[in-house]
Design an enzyme around this catalytic site. Structure first.
Site, short mmCIF file in Angstrom:
data_model
loop_
_atom_site.label_atom_id
_atom_site.label_comp_id
_atom_site.label_asym_id
_atom_site.label_seq_id
_atom_site.Cartn_x
_atom_site.Cartn_y
_atom_site.Cartn_z
N ALA A 158 22.75 59.94 76.94
CA ALA A 158 22.05 61.22 76.82
C ALA A 158 22.31 61.86 75.47
CB ALA A 158 22.54 62.14 77.93
N LYS A 159 21.29 62.47 74.93
CA LYS A 159 21.46 63.25 73.69
C LYS A 159 21.75 64.69 74.10
CE LYS A 159 18.98 62.87 69.77
NZ LYS A 159 19.89 62.39 68.73
#
Ligand code: PMP
Length: 305
Positions: A158-159
């Protein structure tokens, strides 16, 4: 500033740049709860901007939001349209697009779940991310003393906004010591990635890159692997230490912002003779062509109106 534009898409509509604001008590600002993407649009042969691999970026954004439990009501199609609307409204021939989903003002505290969730998309002009000299001559890297997050401390796929403080510390440290970028190792000591780029090394004509374990699975990384394999060059996803860079024939890094940049040096050891090697130059040139719609077999990976 460099991030100016005419309009920003915010919560379902385009608003003038100066009006795209949030309150200082926005929850995401206090705890880093937000997820984002970095996407680029390039001028296509018809003179109009086209977005490189938009769907994979949006898929990662939606997955990041799912991981962080940031619920919103937009479909992938809605966000695709919003990205194109943002580009059109700002009349940029080429642009960097920044979607961000984050928690807004409401209650404070970590257990809060009912605050409004904001969704914005901005566009701006962003040139060579690692600097033109580094882009032309190759990047100088330093192994960071900051370790990439353990996967059970922060999700790797995930960013997430807050995760990036780790990358910022690494980048500051590298810059303070006179380097262009940081090489981040994982908690086992294997090479993970740059502060915002994935890493590749070349040895005896074979290209190696760390597997999707302790890295952000980059969209450019996949593009580079697709291009290399299409050229008949073998790519292996494999763990390696920093010494693999010390002894590599070539090394390069890639990301949406950084594009493909050769690595000239790691920890004061030149990579081969310190010049960008043939595979690096080839993949860099082909990537530059692909994103501009100049490679027919990849033209379908560009979204435009
Ligand atoms: N690693 C990190 C930590 C990043 O922030 C980025 C940039 N998004 C990348 C790798 C490269 O990913 P992409 O090619 O999707 O931009």
């Amino acid at each position: 500033m460099g991030v100016e534009s005419d309009f920003i898409w915010m919560d379902g509509k385009l608003v003038p740049f100066a009006e795209a604001n949030v309150h200082v008590l926005a929850h995401g600002l206090h705890y880093g709860l937000g997820v984002f993407e970095g996407i680029r649009a390039y001028t296509q042969p018809n003179g109009r901007p086209g977005i490189w691999r938009l769907r994979p970026h949006l898929r990662r954004l939606f997955e990041s939001a799912k991981i962080m439990r940031l619920h919103h009501d937009y479909s992938m199609e809605d966000v695709e349209t919003a990205c194109l609307d943002t580009l059109d409204a700002n009349h940029f021939p080429e642009a960097y697009l920044r979607p961000l989903i984050f928690t807004g003002m409401g209650a404070m505290g970590l257990g809060v779940r009912n605050n409004p969730i904001h969704f914005m998309i901005a566009a701006w002009k962003w040139g060579a991310y690692v600097g033109q000299e580094a882009m032309d001559r190759g990047v100088r890297l330093k192994t960071s003393s900051f370790v990439r997050h353990h996967p059970n401390a922060a999700p790797q796929r995930a960013k997430v906004v807050g995760n990036y403080c780790n990358n910022i510390l690494a980048r500051y440290e590298a810059a303070d010591d006179g380097y262009d970028e940081a090489l981040m190792l994982d908690h086992h000591g294997f090479v993970a990635e740059g502060s915002g780029e994935n890493i590749f090394v070349v040895r005896d004509g074979v290209v190696f890159t760390p597997p999707e374990m302790n890295i952000l699975p980059g969209i450019t990384r996949t593009s580079v692997m697709d291009i290399l394999r299409h050229e008949g060059i073998e790519v292996r996803e494999q763990l390696f230490g920093r010494d693999a860079l010390y002894t590599a024939d070539e090394a390069f890094m890639c990301g949406t912002a950084a594009e493909v940049s050769g690595i000239r040096e790691l920890d004061k050891r030149p990579i081969a003779d310190g010049n960008q090697g043939p595979i690096t130059r080839k993949v860099r040139d082909l990537y530059a062509k692909a994103v501009r719609g100049q490679l027919e077999w990849l033209a379908g990976d560009i979204t435009h109106r």
